[in-house]
Design a protein around this motif. Structure first.
Motif, PDB file in Angstrom:
ATOM      1  N   GLY A  33      -4.338   3.261   5.631  1.00  0.00           N
ATOM      2  CA  GLY A  33      -3.195   2.360   5.506  1.00  0.00           C
ATOM      3  C   GLY A  33      -3.591   0.918   5.729  1.00  0.00           C
ATOM      4  N   ALA A  34      -4.440   0.691   6.742  1.00  0.00           N
ATOM      5  CA  ALA A  34      -4.914  -0.666   7.018  1.00  0.00           C
ATOM      6  C   ALA A  34      -5.735  -1.204   5.847  1.00  0.00           C
ATOM      7  CB  ALA A  34      -5.752  -0.673   8.296  1.00  0.00           C
ATOM      8  N   ALA A  35      -6.614  -0.366   5.299  1.00  0.00           N
ATOM      9  CA  ALA A  35      -7.485  -0.791   4.197  1.00  0.00           C
ATOM     10  C   ALA A  35      -6.679  -1.128   2.943  1.00  0.00           C
ATOM     11  CB  ALA A  35      -8.505   0.301   3.889  1.00  0.00           C
ATOM     12  N   LEU A  36      -5.756  -0.262   2.571  1.00  0.00           N
ATOM     13  CA  LEU A  36      -4.988  -0.475   1.343  1.00  0.00           C
ATOM     14  C   LEU A  36      -4.035  -1.664   1.472  1.00  0.00           C
ATOM     15  CD1 LEU A  36      -4.147   3.211   0.325  1.00  0.00           C
ATOM     16  CD2 LEU A  36      -5.844   1.685  -0.699  1.00  0.00           C
ATOM     17  N   ALA A  37      -3.393  -1.803   2.630  1.00  0.00           N
ATOM     18  CA  ALA A  37      -2.461  -2.916   2.820  1.00  0.00           C
ATOM     19  C   ALA A  37      -3.193  -4.247   2.839  1.00  0.00           C
ATOM     20  CB  ALA A  37      -1.677  -2.720   4.116  1.00  0.00           C
ATOM     21  N   CYS A  38      -4.322  -4.299   3.551  1.00  0.00           N
ATOM     22  CA  CYS A  38      -5.108  -5.535   3.600  1.00  0.00           C
ATOM     23  C   CYS A  38      -5.679  -5.857   2.220  1.00  0.00           C
ATOM     24  CB  CYS A  38      -6.227  -5.389   4.626  1.00  0.00           C
ATOM     25  SG  CYS A  38      -7.069  -6.926   5.025  1.00  0.00           S
ATOM     26  N   SER A  39      -6.128  -4.815   1.509  1.00  0.00           N
ATOM     27  CA  SER A  39      -6.654  -5.005   0.157  1.00  0.00           C
ATOM     28  C   SER A  39      -5.582  -5.568  -0.768  1.00  0.00           C
ATOM     29  CB  SER A  39      -7.163  -3.658  -0.381  1.00  0.00           C
ATOM     30  OG  SER A  39      -7.607  -3.773  -1.715  1.00  0.00           O
ATOM     31  N   GLY A  40      -4.372  -5.029  -0.680  1.00  0.00           N
ATOM     32  CA  GLY A  40      -3.280  -5.535  -1.510  1.00  0.00           C
ATOM     33  C   GLY A  40      -2.934  -6.978  -1.185  1.00  0.00           C
ATOM     34  N   ALA A  41      -2.925  -7.317   0.108  1.00  0.00           N
ATOM     35  CA  ALA A  41      -2.625  -8.697   0.511  1.00  0.00           C
ATOM     36  C   ALA A  41      -3.669  -9.663  -0.038  1.00  0.00           C
ATOM     37  CB  ALA A  41      -2.572  -8.792   2.036  1.00  0.00           C
ATOM     38  N   ILE A  42      -4.941  -9.264   0.031  1.00  0.00           N
ATOM     39  CA  ILE A  42      -6.012 -10.123  -0.502  1.00  0.00           C
ATOM     40  C   ILE A  42      -5.855 -10.303  -2.003  1.00  0.00           C
ATOM     41  CG2 ILE A  42      -8.496 -10.307  -0.896  1.00  0.00           C
ATOM     42  CD1 ILE A  42      -8.909  -8.817   1.744  1.00  0.00           C
ATOM     43  N   MET A  43      -5.569  -9.206  -2.704  1.00  0.00           N
ATOM     44  CA  MET A  43      -5.413  -9.291  -4.158  1.00  0.00           C
ATOM     45  C   MET A  43      -4.270 -10.206  -4.548  1.00  0.00           C
ATOM     46  SD  MET A  43      -6.035  -5.366  -5.424  1.00  0.00           S
ATOM     47  CE  MET A  43      -6.044  -5.823  -7.150  1.00  0.00           C
TER      48      MET A  43
ATOM     49  N   SER B  75      -6.274   8.843  -4.113  1.00  0.00           N
ATOM     50  CA  SER B  75      -5.582   7.679  -4.655  1.00  0.00           C
ATOM     51  C   SER B  75      -4.153   7.606  -4.134  1.00  0.00           C
ATOM     52  CB  SER B  75      -5.571   7.750  -6.189  1.00  0.00           C
ATOM     53  OG  SER B  75      -4.935   6.627  -6.737  1.00  0.00           O
ATOM     54  N   LEU B  76      -3.825   6.494  -3.466  1.00  0.00           N
ATOM     55  CA  LEU B  76      -2.471   6.253  -2.972  1.00  0.00           C
ATOM     56  C   LEU B  76      -1.985   4.909  -3.511  1.00  0.00           C
ATOM     57  CD1 LEU B  76      -2.783   7.283   0.795  1.00  0.00           C
ATOM     58  CD2 LEU B  76      -1.771   8.614  -1.061  1.00  0.00           C
ATOM     59  N   ALA B  77      -0.846   4.927  -4.162  1.00  0.00           N
ATOM     60  CA  ALA B  77      -0.300   3.698  -4.741  1.00  0.00           C
ATOM     61  C   ALA B  77       0.786   3.112  -3.861  1.00  0.00           C
ATOM     62  CB  ALA B  77       0.258   3.989  -6.137  1.00  0.00           C
ATOM     63  N   PHE B  78       1.075   1.830  -4.093  1.00  0.00           N
ATOM     64  CA  PHE B  78       2.221   1.093  -3.555  1.00  0.00           C
ATOM     65  C   PHE B  78       2.071   0.622  -2.110  1.00  0.00           C
ATOM     66  CE2 PHE B  78       4.121   3.953  -6.812  1.00  0.00           C
ATOM     67  CZ  PHE B  78       4.427   2.962  -7.735  1.00  0.00           C
ATOM     68  N   VAL B  79       1.122   1.150  -1.346  1.00  0.00           N
ATOM     69  CA  VAL B  79       0.954   0.676   0.030  1.00  0.00           C
ATOM     70  C   VAL B  79       0.553  -0.795   0.017  1.00  0.00           C
ATOM     71  CG1 VAL B  79      -0.275   0.988   2.211  1.00  0.00           C
ATOM     72  CG2 VAL B  79       0.276   2.970   0.789  1.00  0.00           C
ATOM     73  N   GLY B  80      -0.444  -1.131  -0.802  1.00  0.00           N
ATOM     74  CA  GLY B  80      -0.916  -2.508  -0.893  1.00  0.00           C
ATOM     75  C   GLY B  80       0.082  -3.439  -1.545  1.00  0.00           C
ATOM     76  N   LEU B  81       1.073  -2.883  -2.231  1.00  0.00           N
ATOM     77  CA  LEU B  81       2.120  -3.701  -2.850  1.00  0.00           C
ATOM     78  C   LEU B  81       3.224  -4.018  -1.848  1.00  0.00           C
ATOM     79  CD1 LEU B  81       3.586  -4.921  -5.371  1.00  0.00           C
ATOM     80  CD2 LEU B  81       4.618  -2.661  -5.664  1.00  0.00           C
TER      81      LEU B  81
ATOM     82  N   LEU C 134       2.680  -8.788  -7.673  1.00  0.00           N
ATOM     83  CA  LEU C 134       2.728  -7.360  -7.970  1.00  0.00           C
ATOM     84  C   LEU C 134       1.358  -6.701  -7.843  1.00  0.00           C
ATOM     85  CD1 LEU C 134       5.061  -7.470 -11.117  1.00  0.00           C
ATOM     86  CD2 LEU C 134       5.696  -7.099  -8.735  1.00  0.00           C
ATOM     87  N   ALA C 135       0.403  -7.413  -7.274  1.00  0.00           N
ATOM     88  CA  ALA C 135      -0.950  -6.876  -7.161  1.00  0.00           C
ATOM     89  C   ALA C 135      -0.997  -5.746  -6.138  1.00  0.00           C
ATOM     90  CB  ALA C 135      -1.924  -7.982  -6.759  1.00  0.00           C
ATOM     91  N   ASP C 136      -1.746  -4.701  -6.491  1.00  0.00           N
ATOM     92  CA  ASP C 136      -1.923  -3.529  -5.626  1.00  0.00           C
ATOM     93  C   ASP C 136      -3.190  -2.818  -6.116  1.00  0.00           C
ATOM     94  OD1 ASP C 136      -1.292  -0.302  -5.662  1.00  0.00           O
ATOM     95  OD2 ASP C 136      -0.710  -1.257  -3.785  1.00  0.00           O
ATOM     96  N   PRO C 137      -4.030  -2.303  -5.216  1.00  0.00           N
ATOM     97  CA  PRO C 137      -5.275  -1.645  -5.656  1.00  0.00           C
ATOM     98  C   PRO C 137      -5.059  -0.539  -6.686  1.00  0.00           C
ATOM     99  CG  PRO C 137      -5.286  -1.960  -3.279  1.00  0.00           C
ATOM    100  CD  PRO C 137      -3.921  -2.354  -3.748  1.00  0.00           C
ATOM    101  N   ALA C 138      -3.973   0.231  -6.521  1.00  0.00           N
ATOM    102  CA  ALA C 138      -3.716   1.320  -7.463  1.00  0.00           C
ATOM    103  C   ALA C 138      -3.181   0.801  -8.792  1.00  0.00           C
ATOM    104  CB  ALA C 138      -2.726   2.303  -6.859  1.00  0.00           C
ATOM    105  N   LEU C 139      -2.339  -0.233  -8.747  1.00  0.00           N
ATOM    106  CA  LEU C 139      -1.727  -0.751  -9.969  1.00  0.00           C
ATOM    107  C   LEU C 139      -2.702  -1.566 -10.801  1.00  0.00           C
ATOM    108  CD1 LEU C 139       1.740  -1.912  -8.572  1.00  0.00           C
ATOM    109  CD2 LEU C 139       1.181   0.235  -9.718  1.00  0.00           C
ATOM    110  N   LEU C 140      -3.774  -2.087 -10.170  1.00  0.00           N
ATOM    111  CA  LEU C 140      -4.730  -2.926 -10.901  1.00  0.00           C
ATOM    112  C   LEU C 140      -6.062  -2.226 -11.148  1.00  0.00           C
ATOM    113  CD1 LEU C 140      -4.090  -6.503  -9.489  1.00  0.00           C
ATOM    114  CD2 LEU C 140      -2.913  -5.228 -11.276  1.00  0.00           C
ATOM    115  N   GLY C 141      -6.066  -0.906 -11.138  1.00  0.00           N
ATOM    116  CA  GLY C 141      -7.225  -0.162 -11.613  1.00  0.00           C
ATOM    117  C   GLY C 141      -8.292   0.162 -10.593  1.00  0.00           C
ATOM    118  N   LEU C 142      -8.202  -0.369  -9.376  1.00  0.00           N
ATOM    119  CA  LEU C 142      -9.257  -0.127  -8.390  1.00  0.00           C
ATOM    120  C   LEU C 142      -9.299   1.339  -7.968  1.00  0.00           C
ATOM    121  CD1 LEU C 142      -9.040  -3.275  -8.276  1.00  0.00           C
ATOM    122  CD2 LEU C 142      -9.618  -3.102  -5.863  1.00  0.00           C
ATOM    123  N   ASN C 143      -8.148   1.913  -7.661  1.00  0.00           N
ATOM    124  CA  ASN C 143      -8.115   3.307  -7.219  1.00  0.00           C
ATOM    125  C   ASN C 143      -8.556   4.263  -8.320  1.00  0.00           C
ATOM    126  OD1 ASN C 143      -7.106   2.193  -4.912  1.00  0.00           O
ATOM    127  ND2 ASN C 143      -5.245   3.421  -4.844  1.00  0.00           N
ATOM    128  N   ALA C 144      -8.099   3.994  -9.555  1.00  0.00           N
ATOM    129  CA  ALA C 144      -8.472   4.863 -10.670  1.00  0.00           C
ATOM    130  C   ALA C 144      -9.968   4.782 -10.944  1.00  0.00           C
ATOM    131  CB  ALA C 144      -7.682   4.475 -11.923  1.00  0.00           C
TER     132      ALA C 144
END
Length: 328
Positions: free
Chosen positions: A69-79, A255-261, A87-97
């Protein structure tokens, strides 16, 4: 920058909430344990079945949820800061896939895979996915365009997910890949945490300490350059941090989406726009949210963690799209 009373009180509140949520998650499950049994497993260990379940299954599982949770949320904030895309999020922008695809390749090529190999593959895949989205979703004249990047992310994610599933079918890895698709922390072990925890924690600390430059970058290219920030170098450094965080998170739980968003938007309402506060608080709130979601998933009969998060994440994403990326 000195912390004001509000961030101090907020941080203490979140730490307390995390501690309470962890204890609840250690107690509840297929078999429920009392708080006393949980404390005995740590401080009066007697090698009983219940204590081994708490120490070797539930504790690493929930610590893994906290880290992811910490990794995905921080990653989304940086993005969101780097791309100026709400609307940036690791899952929505292809990183998780991308990470999932490379993990599939690693599992297909190597008969025996250890977590360090999967973690490396996840990082390389996140680099591939993120790079493809940024190249396709931006142009020299227009720069980063919010909707173009989101659409590119959806297309690249679909392509890389299809490739991962094709590899799984060809090499008969369906059961293993199903885990990565659904997302879950049920199989997290102490051995995995030994590799993942230092990487995630070090990156979050470095990102938080250099958050001033990300704050400047989020204000715009000209403003950042006027403040003496090398925008190209900072964008590359923070992008690599994002890909590392996403790659390690996917290798740990899938793969977990929306946490970083969701989490960075909520945190901005609490602490403002300074990334020196946004990044560490995103990590804390993200960790808390995944521990809570995993507890709900476990009580619901080991439901997929990704599905639990999407119940909240999809409406949140639609709301942001309708509001042009603004929460309020």
């Amino acid at each position: 920058m000195k912390l004001t009373l509000k961030p101090i009180v907020l941080s203490l509140s979140i730490f307390l909430a995390i501690a309470v949520m962890l204890i609840i998650s250690f107690c509840l499950g297929t078999t429920n344990y009392s708080v006393q049994q949980v404390f005995d497993a740590f401080f009066s260990y007697q090698n009983t079945e219940s204590q081994n379940i708490i120490r070797d299954i539930r504790v690493p599982r929930e610590l893994g949820a906290l880290l992811v949770g910490a990794a995905l949320a921080c990653s989304g904030a940086i993005m969101q800061g780097v791309t100026k895309n709400a609307l940036a999020d690791p899952a929505l922008l292809g990183l998780n896939a991308g990470a999932a695809m490379m993990i599939s390749i690693a599992m297909a090529v190597f008969k025996e895979t250890n977590f360090l190999l999967l973690m490396t593959a996840g990082f390389l895949g996140a680099v591939i996915g993120g790079t493809l989205v940024m190249v396709i979703g931006s142009s020299r004249r227009g720069g980063f365009n919010t909707m173009r990047i989101v659409l590119a992310g959806a297309a690249i994610s679909a392509l890389l997910t299809a490739l991962a599933e094709g590899i799984a079918l060809f090499f008969r890895l369906n059961q293993s890949i199903t885990f990565w698709s659904a997302g879950g922390v049920a199989g997290t072990t102490w051995q995995q945490l030994k590799f993942a925890a230092p990487v995630i924690l070090i990156i979050i600390v470095i990102a938080s300490l250099t958050g001033r430059q990300l704050t400047a970058l989020s204000l715009g290219e000209e403003m950042a350059q006027g403040l003496g920030v090398n925008t190209h170098r900072i964008r590359v450094i923070f992008s690599v941090m994002t890909m590392l965080l996403a790659g390690v998170a996917v290798s740990l739980v899938g793969s977990l989406a929306f946490v970083g968003l969701m989490v960075p938007h909520i945190v901005r309402l609490l602490v403002g726009t300074d990334y020196r506060l946004i990044l560490p608080f995103s990590a804390l709130v993200g960790g808390l949210s995944i521990v809570a979601a995993d507890t709900v998933a476990r009580l619901a009969g080991e439901s997929p963690l990704g599905a639990i998060i999407s119940i909240i994440g999809v409406p949140f994403f639609i709301y942001l799209v309708r509001k042009d990326g603004k929460l309020l």
